[in-house]
Design an enzyme around this catalytic site. Structure first.
Site, PDB file in Angstrom:
ATOM      1  N   CYS A   1      -1.949  19.662  31.319  1.00 29.72           N
ATOM      2  CA  CYS A   1      -3.054  20.178  30.500  1.00 29.72           C
ATOM      3  C   CYS A   1      -4.085  19.054  30.490  1.00 29.72           C
ATOM      4  CB  CYS A   1      -2.563  20.569  29.102  1.00 29.72           C
ATOM      5  SG  CYS A   1      -1.597  19.276  28.270  1.00 29.72           S
TER       6      CYS A   1
ATOM      7  N   ASN B   1      -3.078  29.714  17.777  1.00 30.39           N
ATOM      8  CA  ASN B   1      -1.674  29.668  18.149  1.00 30.39           C
ATOM      9  C   ASN B   1      -1.501  30.061  19.605  1.00 30.39           C
ATOM     10  OD1 ASN B   1       0.318  29.120  15.929  1.00 30.39           O
ATOM     11  ND2 ASN B   1      -1.117  30.497  14.921  1.00 30.39           N
TER      12      ASN B   1
END
Lengths: 173, 173
Positions: free
Chosen positions: A106, A81
């Site tokens: 990213c 997470n």
């Protein structure tokens, strides 16, 4: 008829404007550098934890672009997470006008970038419906429910209040 | 945790920035007007041929927004085609800085708006691959090959040369 006599720019995949002076994309490769120069970036905010490639570093150096890295691993079932503090840190870099124009990326420009963009939309008070609609547009065909839940549950109040005080909000279109 | 104490903005579906000062979206409904006010629009460019609704006209009037309409019917197999001259006319309105900030919309913000946005990308010399990638992102799940072919075959040279002379290009990010 295509302009065969002119160079075509190689735009990174999933490239888009989030708001004025904040851009998002997949990982820029050397083919994309000429295009990126046109954005006159002051900063790049990278959301991967791995070391940044040498050629990308060189590009930043040559173009006097600040480098910010807030590494995160992406929301993957069942155990990984993104910690909310990490997103908070990234948000504070992303919405600070001192760092603009800024590019967020990213690897694919889908999940981590999508989470951060979604949290920016939260700061703009978009409805979750439209935030998720935008998230899925970029994440297709790999939209993750966990990412959307992360965006929904992220407690943006502290960043929101702080950013209001600093007059970083509302973000300019 | 959502900001229940603050109003959430109702953003039109498929809303996005094309470049600085050019926005795109689906047909704005009265619920979206408060959000649209924040964009400080100078113009709206509507790509549908039907009369514009009274309440939308009223919104434009109250906010001193210019109204441009370049009606087209969308590229549908096998007989309806957008005439290139119509797109040229819409392009000349869209990229003229005197009309910015400007919102382009049709009904769903997918096909006609997608064609015009694609032609704007042509003027920015994006590769067709990335133009189509963006087109499909917004048109999903109803991407039309004919729209993509239209974008590919559109002869942008005349507009391009004219816009260069007027210093409308390159578009600012």
């Amino acid at each position: 008829m295509a302009h065969k006599s002119r160079n075509e720019w190689e735009v990174p995949e999933n490239f888009s404007m989030v708001v004025n002076n904040i851009f998002r994309s997949s990982f820029p490769r050397p083919e994309n550098f000429e295009f990126l120069k046109k954005l006159k970036l002051k900063s790049i905010l990278v959301l991967i934890p791995e070391p940044y490639p040498e050629e990308n570093m060189q590009f930043l150096k040559e173009n006097d672009i600040q480098f910010f890295q807030v590494g995160m691993s992406g929301n993957k079932e069942p155990f990984v997470n993104v910690p909310p503090e990490t997103i908070t840190k990234a948000l504070e870099i992303a919405i600070n006008p001192a760092n603009h124009p800024l590019l967020i990326h990213c690897n694919r420009g889908k999940h981590r970038t999508g989470c951060l963009s979604g949290c920016i939309r939260r700061l703009q008070n978009w409805s979750l419906t439209m935030i998720f609609d935008e998230y899925r547009r970029f994440a297709f065909p790999k939209a993750r429910p966990l990412d959307q839940q992360f965006i929904e549950l992220y407690d943006s109040r502290e960043v929101y209040e702080a950013a209001l005080k600093k007059k970083w909000l509302p973000l300019n279109w």
